[in-house]
Scaffold this motif. Structure first.
Motif, PDB file in Angstrom:
ATOM      1  N   MET A   1       0.839  -1.177   0.000  1.00 23.18           N
ATOM      2  CA  MET A   1       0.000   0.000   0.000  1.00 23.18           C
ATOM      3  C   MET A   1       0.884   1.241   0.000  1.00 23.18           C
ATOM      4  O   MET A   1       1.893   1.297   0.690  1.00 23.18           O
ATOM      5  CB  MET A   1      -0.915  -0.015   1.219  1.00 23.18           C
ATOM      6  CG  MET A   1      -1.761   1.231   1.338  1.00 23.18           C
ATOM      7  SD  MET A   1      -2.754   1.227   2.837  1.00 23.18           S
ATOM      8  CE  MET A   1      -4.314   0.784   2.140  1.00 23.18           C
ATOM      9  N   THR A   2       0.519   2.228  -0.781  1.00 19.78           N
ATOM     10  CA  THR A   2       1.260   3.472  -0.866  1.00 19.78           C
ATOM     11  C   THR A   2       0.493   4.561  -0.126  1.00 19.78           C
ATOM     12  O   THR A   2      -0.702   4.742  -0.333  1.00 19.78           O
ATOM     13  CB  THR A   2       1.455   3.891  -2.332  1.00 19.78           C
ATOM     14  OG1 THR A   2       2.117   2.836  -3.020  1.00 19.78           O
ATOM     15  CG2 THR A   2       2.264   5.155  -2.433  1.00 19.78           C
ATOM     16  N   PHE A   3       1.215   5.282   0.715  1.00 21.78           N
ATOM     17  CA  PHE A   3       0.619   6.375   1.483  1.00 21.78           C
ATOM     18  C   PHE A   3       0.630   7.641   0.628  1.00 21.78           C
ATOM     19  O   PHE A   3       1.690   8.139   0.265  1.00 21.78           O
ATOM     20  CB  PHE A   3       1.424   6.584   2.767  1.00 21.78           C
ATOM     21  CG  PHE A   3       0.928   7.700   3.624  1.00 21.78           C
ATOM     22  CD1 PHE A   3      -0.360   7.684   4.135  1.00 21.78           C
ATOM     23  CD2 PHE A   3       1.756   8.761   3.939  1.00 21.78           C
ATOM     24  CE1 PHE A   3      -0.819   8.704   4.950  1.00 21.78           C
ATOM     25  CE2 PHE A   3       1.304   9.790   4.749  1.00 21.78           C
ATOM     26  CZ  PHE A   3       0.019   9.756   5.263  1.00 21.78           C
ATOM     27  N   THR A   4      -0.546   8.137   0.247  1.00 22.97           N
ATOM     28  CA  THR A   4      -0.655   9.335  -0.587  1.00 22.97           C
ATOM     29  C   THR A   4      -1.755  10.256  -0.054  1.00 22.97           C
ATOM     30  O   THR A   4      -2.869  10.281  -0.574  1.00 22.97           O
ATOM     31  CB  THR A   4      -0.941   8.983  -2.048  1.00 22.97           C
ATOM     32  OG1 THR A   4      -2.108   8.163  -2.092  1.00 22.97           O
ATOM     33  CG2 THR A   4       0.222   8.261  -2.698  1.00 22.97           C
ATOM     34  N   PRO A   5      -1.463  11.015   1.000  1.00 18.85           N
ATOM     35  CA  PRO A   5      -2.475  11.933   1.530  1.00 18.85           C
ATOM     36  C   PRO A   5      -2.744  13.075   0.561  1.00 18.85           C
ATOM     37  O   PRO A   5      -1.939  13.340  -0.338  1.00 18.85           O
ATOM     38  CB  PRO A   5      -1.840  12.443   2.816  1.00 18.85           C
ATOM     39  CG  PRO A   5      -0.370  12.331   2.578  1.00 18.85           C
ATOM     40  CD  PRO A   5      -0.193  11.130   1.698  1.00 18.85           C
ATOM     41  N   ALA A   6      -3.861  13.746   0.748  1.00 19.62           N
ATOM     42  CA  ALA A   6      -4.204  14.899  -0.091  1.00 19.62           C
ATOM     43  C   ALA A   6      -3.165  16.004   0.060  1.00 19.62           C
ATOM     44  O   ALA A   6      -2.890  16.740  -0.879  1.00 19.62           O
ATOM     45  CB  ALA A   6      -5.590  15.425   0.268  1.00 19.62           C
ATOM     46  N   ASN A   7      -2.565  16.121   1.250  1.00 15.95           N
ATOM     47  CA  ASN A   7      -1.566  17.146   1.504  1.00 15.95           C
ATOM     48  C   ASN A   7      -0.660  16.639   2.621  1.00 15.95           C
ATOM     49  O   ASN A   7      -1.144  16.303   3.694  1.00 15.95           O
ATOM     50  CB  ASN A   7      -2.252  18.456   1.920  1.00 15.95           C
ATOM     51  CG  ASN A   7      -1.287  19.601   2.054  1.00 15.95           C
ATOM     52  OD1 ASN A   7      -0.080  19.409   2.149  1.00 15.95           O
ATOM     53  ND2 ASN A   7      -1.821  20.800   2.070  1.00 15.95           N
ATOM     54  N   PHE A   8       0.627  16.581   2.388  1.00 12.38           N
ATOM     55  CA  PHE A   8       1.551  16.108   3.409  1.00 12.38           C
ATOM     56  C   PHE A   8       1.736  17.112   4.539  1.00 12.38           C
ATOM     57  O   PHE A   8       2.136  16.754   5.631  1.00 12.38           O
ATOM     58  CB  PHE A   8       2.925  15.784   2.801  1.00 12.38           C
ATOM     59  CG  PHE A   8       3.010  14.383   2.294  1.00 12.38           C
ATOM     60  CD1 PHE A   8       3.325  13.343   3.143  1.00 12.38           C
ATOM     61  CD2 PHE A   8       2.764  14.104   0.969  1.00 12.38           C
ATOM     62  CE1 PHE A   8       3.402  12.033   2.677  1.00 12.38           C
ATOM     63  CE2 PHE A   8       2.840  12.810   0.491  1.00 12.38           C
ATOM     64  CZ  PHE A   8       3.156  11.769   1.348  1.00 12.38           C
ATOM     65  N   ASN A   9       1.467  18.372   4.284  1.00 14.93           N
ATOM     66  CA  ASN A   9       1.630  19.379   5.332  1.00 14.93           C
ATOM     67  C   ASN A   9       0.411  19.349   6.251  1.00 14.93           C
ATOM     68  O   ASN A   9      -0.708  19.609   5.827  1.00 14.93           O
ATOM     69  CB  ASN A   9       1.779  20.770   4.707  1.00 14.93           C
ATOM     70  CG  ASN A   9       2.084  21.809   5.745  1.00 14.93           C
ATOM     71  OD1 ASN A   9       2.932  21.599   6.599  1.00 14.93           O
ATOM     72  ND2 ASN A   9       1.391  22.912   5.695  1.00 14.93           N
ATOM     73  N   VAL A  10       0.621  19.023   7.511  1.00 19.53           N
ATOM     74  CA  VAL A  10      -0.463  19.019   8.483  1.00 19.53           C
ATOM     75  C   VAL A  10      -0.674  20.440   8.997  1.00 19.53           C
ATOM     76  O   VAL A  10      -1.767  20.967   8.971  1.00 19.53           O
ATOM     77  CB  VAL A  10      -0.163  18.051   9.647  1.00 19.53           C
ATOM     78  CG1 VAL A  10      -1.262  18.096  10.683  1.00 19.53           C
ATOM     79  CG2 VAL A  10       0.017  16.643   9.117  1.00 19.53           C
TER      80      VAL A  10
END
Length: 128
Positions: A1-10
């Protein structure tokens, strides 16, 4: 599984020596709204998101800024044109550190806030 959030900056935290002065600068430079909050016994100021309660883009806290010539740079979207934002930033005590840089998503300049924190002022490219 690849982690691909909408935006890496929290979120980003920006140290300022004087919270009220920092709030005034960032409101002027970005055209945005900051909300003063007490968090964990500390006074902070949040750069308001479009939908209150839906996250934090960045906050200011009272602390000692790091050296302006190295370290991370936080890029902040600005209201209006980049030129207007740069003028507002300078009028509020900041300094523009670069010429305008154009990239596919928009344009930006490097700037320093009154405490010497290096930031980016970013104008997104408008959809054609």
């Amino acid at each position: 599984m690849t982690f691909t959030p909408a935006n890496f900056n929290v979120w980003a935290e920006i140290p300022v020596r004087d919270l009220s002065a920092g709030m005034a600068f960032y409101a002027a430079a970005t055209g945005g709204i900051l909300d003063r909050k007490e968090m964990g016994g500390e006074a902070t100021a949040f750069l308001r998101t479009a939908e209150p309660g839906q996250g934090v883009s960045a906050n200011l806290f009272v602390g000692e800024p790091g050296p302006a010539d190295r370290g991370p740079v936080v890029f902040l979207v600005v209201e209006g044109t980049l030129e207007d934002a740069a003028a507002r930033a300078e009028a509020a005590g900041g300094k523009i550190l670069s010429d305008t840089v154009t990239i596919p998503p928009g344009r930006f300049v490097y700037a320093a806030d009154p405490d010497g924190n290096r930031i980016g002022l970013f104008e997104p490219r408008m959809a054609s």
